[in-house]
Design an enzyme around this catalytic site. Structure first.
Site, PDB file in Angstrom:
ATOM      1  N   ARG A 201      96.446  26.013  49.137  1.00 46.87           N
ATOM      2  CA  ARG A 201      96.658  27.499  48.302  1.00 46.87           C
ATOM      3  C   ARG A 201      97.275  28.051  50.200  1.00 46.87           C
ATOM      4  NH1 ARG A 201      90.448  28.857  46.165  1.00 46.87           N
ATOM      5  NH2 ARG A 201      90.009  26.035  47.979  1.00 46.87           N
TER       6      ARG A 201
ATOM      7  N   ASP B 276      87.302  25.542  58.422  1.00 46.11           N
ATOM      8  CA  ASP B 276      87.998  26.627  58.273  1.00 46.11           C
ATOM      9  C   ASP B 276      87.079  27.730  58.523  1.00 46.11           C
ATOM     10  OD1 ASP B 276      86.476  25.710  56.207  1.00 46.11           O
ATOM     11  OD2 ASP B 276      88.006  26.385  54.259  1.00 46.11           O
TER      12      ASP B 276
END
Length: 443
Positions: free
Chosen positions: A15, A112
Site C-alpha cells: 500500500r 512500522d
C-alpha cells in the site's frame, strides 16, 4: 527488565506503492524501523528483527545504523511463502519451533510503528501474566482487528477481513503489540491454522486458542497515538505530523522560542542549546546544532552548526557548515563553509570556503568552487571587504585586510593590505541611446 523484543519487519508494504521497503520510509529524517529499534534497546539487550521482503537491504541498514549495538540484535529471515502472517513470523523453522530468545518474556512490536515510546512499552511488560495485549478505543475502527473482552479478559481478536457487521461495530481494537511467556508460544504456535480470508497464520488466532483453554489474557489500554501503524504514504504523513509535534514541543520545553510552530520542520537529531529563536516556515534537518541563535523566517538549515548568529530570512545553509558570530541575510546560500564573525547580508553564494572575523561579503558575491571536475576551497582572512558582484575563482587565498572592489573577478591570491580590482574602462558614448532606439527620438 528481562524481556526479549521481537520486531516484525517482514511485510512488502504494497500500500506504500514504492520500491523502498515500508520500514525504511522516513519520519523526521529517520527510517521508521529506527524508532522501533531505538526504543526496544532502551528496555532489552535481546532484540530480534523478523525480515523477508528486501531483507538484505533492511539488514544492511540496521547493521550500518546500530553498528555499536549489534551484539544485542539478531536477524531472522522468514520463509514467508510457506508461513505468511504474523504468526508465521515467529517461527524458526516450522510451527513447532518459535524463534530462540534469551528471556522467557517476549514482547512483540512492529517495525512500522515509529511513534512507539519506552514508557508505553513498559505499560505492557510490567504485567506478570502469560499473555498481555495492547488495545485502544477508536471512533472509526476501520482496518483494525476488533478485540472481544469479557470479564476484563481478552477472549478473541477478529481481523477486519474476517469480521461480520456486528463485530465491525466494536470500537475496541488491537494495537498490534503483545507480551507472551515463551512457554505459551511454544505450546500454541503449532496449533495456529491459516483458515482465513488471507490464508495467513495470524498471531491473533493464538490469542483465541489460549483463551479457549482458560488462559487469562490481560488487555492493556495504551495511547493510540503511540501505536499508529503506517501502511500508506498518507499514514506516513500523519505519523510525521505527530512526531513533529513531539519534536517542537520538546524544543519549546527546553526554552526555544518558535513562531507559528505548525509551520516549522525539525528532524530527530536537531539539537538546541541556550537562547534560540525560530521563526515561521523554517526547515532544519540532519545532525544540526543551533546554539544561542536566531533563525529567521523561511530559512533552511541542513546538517550544520549555527552558533551566536542570525540567519535569514530566506537563507539556505547547506550541509557541513560551521557558522559562529555571523549574520547571514536573505537569499544567501552556503555549503561546506566555515564563517566566524562575518557579515553576508544578501544574495550571495559561499561554497567550500572559510572566512574569518570582521570580513564583509557584499551583495551578489560568489565563491566559484567548481571547475567542472573538482570542488576547490576559498580561504579569506580577517577584515576583508568584498565589494558587490565579485567572483572569487577557487582555489584562492585572500589574506587579511584586503579590499576587493565591486564587480571584480579574482583569479589570483591577494596578500595582506592589497586593493584588488579588475574592471574594463567605462566609456560613455554621447547620443548612444538615441542611435540604438533610432526613429523619432532625436533631440
Amino acid at each position: 527488565m528481562s524481556v526479549s523484543v521481537v520486531i516484525l519487519a517482514a511485510g512488502a508494504g504494497t500500500r506504500m506503492k514504492s520500491t523502498l521497503p515500508k520500514v525504511l520510509h522516513k519520519i523526521c529524517g529517520k527510517e521508521m524501523l529506527f524508532y522501533s529499534i531505538q526504543e526496544a534497546l532502551k528496555i532489552s539487550d535481546d532484540i530480534h528483527i523478523i525480515l523477508f521482503f528486501e531483507h538484505k537491504r533492511i539488514q544492511d541498514y540496521v547493521q550500518n545504523t546500530f553498528k555499536n549495538q549489534l551484539k544485542h540484535i539478531h536477524f531472522h529471515i522468514q520463509n514467508h511463502s510457506k508461513y505468511p502472517g504474523t504468526g508465521g513470523a515467529l517461527i524458526k523453522d516450522d510451527l513447532q519451533n518459535p524463534i530462540p530468545t534469551k528471556y522467557e518474556q517476549i514482547l512483540i512490536l512492529n517495525g512500522d510503528m515509529p511513534l512507539i515510546t519506552k514508557e508505553q512499552i513498559e505499560q505492557l511488560i510490567v504485567h506478570k501474566t502469560l499473555i498481555a495485549i495492547g488495545i485502544f478505543e477508536i471512533s472509526n475502527p476501520n482496518g483494525y482487528g476488533r478485540v472481544i473482552i469479557k470479564d476484563n479478559q481478552v477472549k478473541q481478536i477478529i481481523e477486519e477481513k474476517d469480521a461480520n457487521i456486528d463485530i465491525k461495530s466494536i470500537k475496541t481494537v488491537n494495537a498490534g503489540v503483545y507480551l507472551f511467556e515463551k512457554k505459551v508460544l511454544q505450546s500454541y504456535l503449532p496449533k495456529v491454522k491459516n483458515h482465513n480470508a488471507q490464508k495467513e497464520y495470524y498471531l491473533t488466532d493464538l490469542i483465541q486458542l489460549a483463551a479457549n483453554d482458560g488462559i487469562g489474557i490481560t488487555p492493556v489500554f495504551v495511547d493510540r497515538e503511540n501505536f499508529i501503524g503506517v501502511n500508506s504514504k498518507l499514514e506516513l504523513s500523519i505519523a510525521q505530523d505527530l512526531m513533529l509535534d513531539r519534536l517542537r514541543t520538546r524544543a519549546m520545553q527546553q526554552g526555544v522560542i518558535i513562531h507559528l510552530p505548525h509551520t516549522v520542520y525539525l528532524e530527530s537529531d536537531v539539537i538546541f542549546e541556550g537562547e534560540c529563536e525560530i521563526e515561521q516556515g523554517v526547515f532544519i534537518n540532519g545532525e544540526t546544532k543551533i546554539i544561542n541563535s536566531h533563525i529567521k523566517a523561511h530559512s533552511v538549515i541542513e546538517n550544520s552548526t549555527i552558533k551566536n548568529s542570525k540567519i535569514g530570512p530566506m537563507a539556505h545553509v547547506r550541509t557541513n557548515c560551521y557558522i559562529d558570530d555571523t549574520h547571514i541575510g536573505n537569499f544567501v546560500e552556503l555549503k561546506a563553509s566555515e564563517l566566524r564573525g562575518v557579515k553576508a547580508g544578501h544574495l550571495s553564494y559561499l561554497g567550500d570556503c572559510a572566512i574569518d572575523k570582521g570580513s564583509n561579503v557584499g551583495a551578489g558575491v560568489i565563491t566559484c568552487n567548481y571547475d567542472g571536475k573538482t570542488k576547490h576551497r576559498t580561504i579569506i582572512g580577517k577584515n576583508v571587504f568584498i565589494g558587490s558582484d565579485s567572483q572569487l575563482i577557487a582555489p584562492i587565498q585572500i589574506q587579511s585586510n584586503v579590499l576587493i572592489g565591486s564587480g571584480t573577478t579574482v583569479t589570483k591570491n591577494a596578500k595582506e593590505g592589497d586593493l584588488v580590482i579588475s574592471r574594463t574602462k567605462q566609456e560613455n558614448k554621447t547620443g548612444g541611446f538615441y542611435r540604438f532606439f533610432k526613429p523619432n527620438q532625436s533631440k
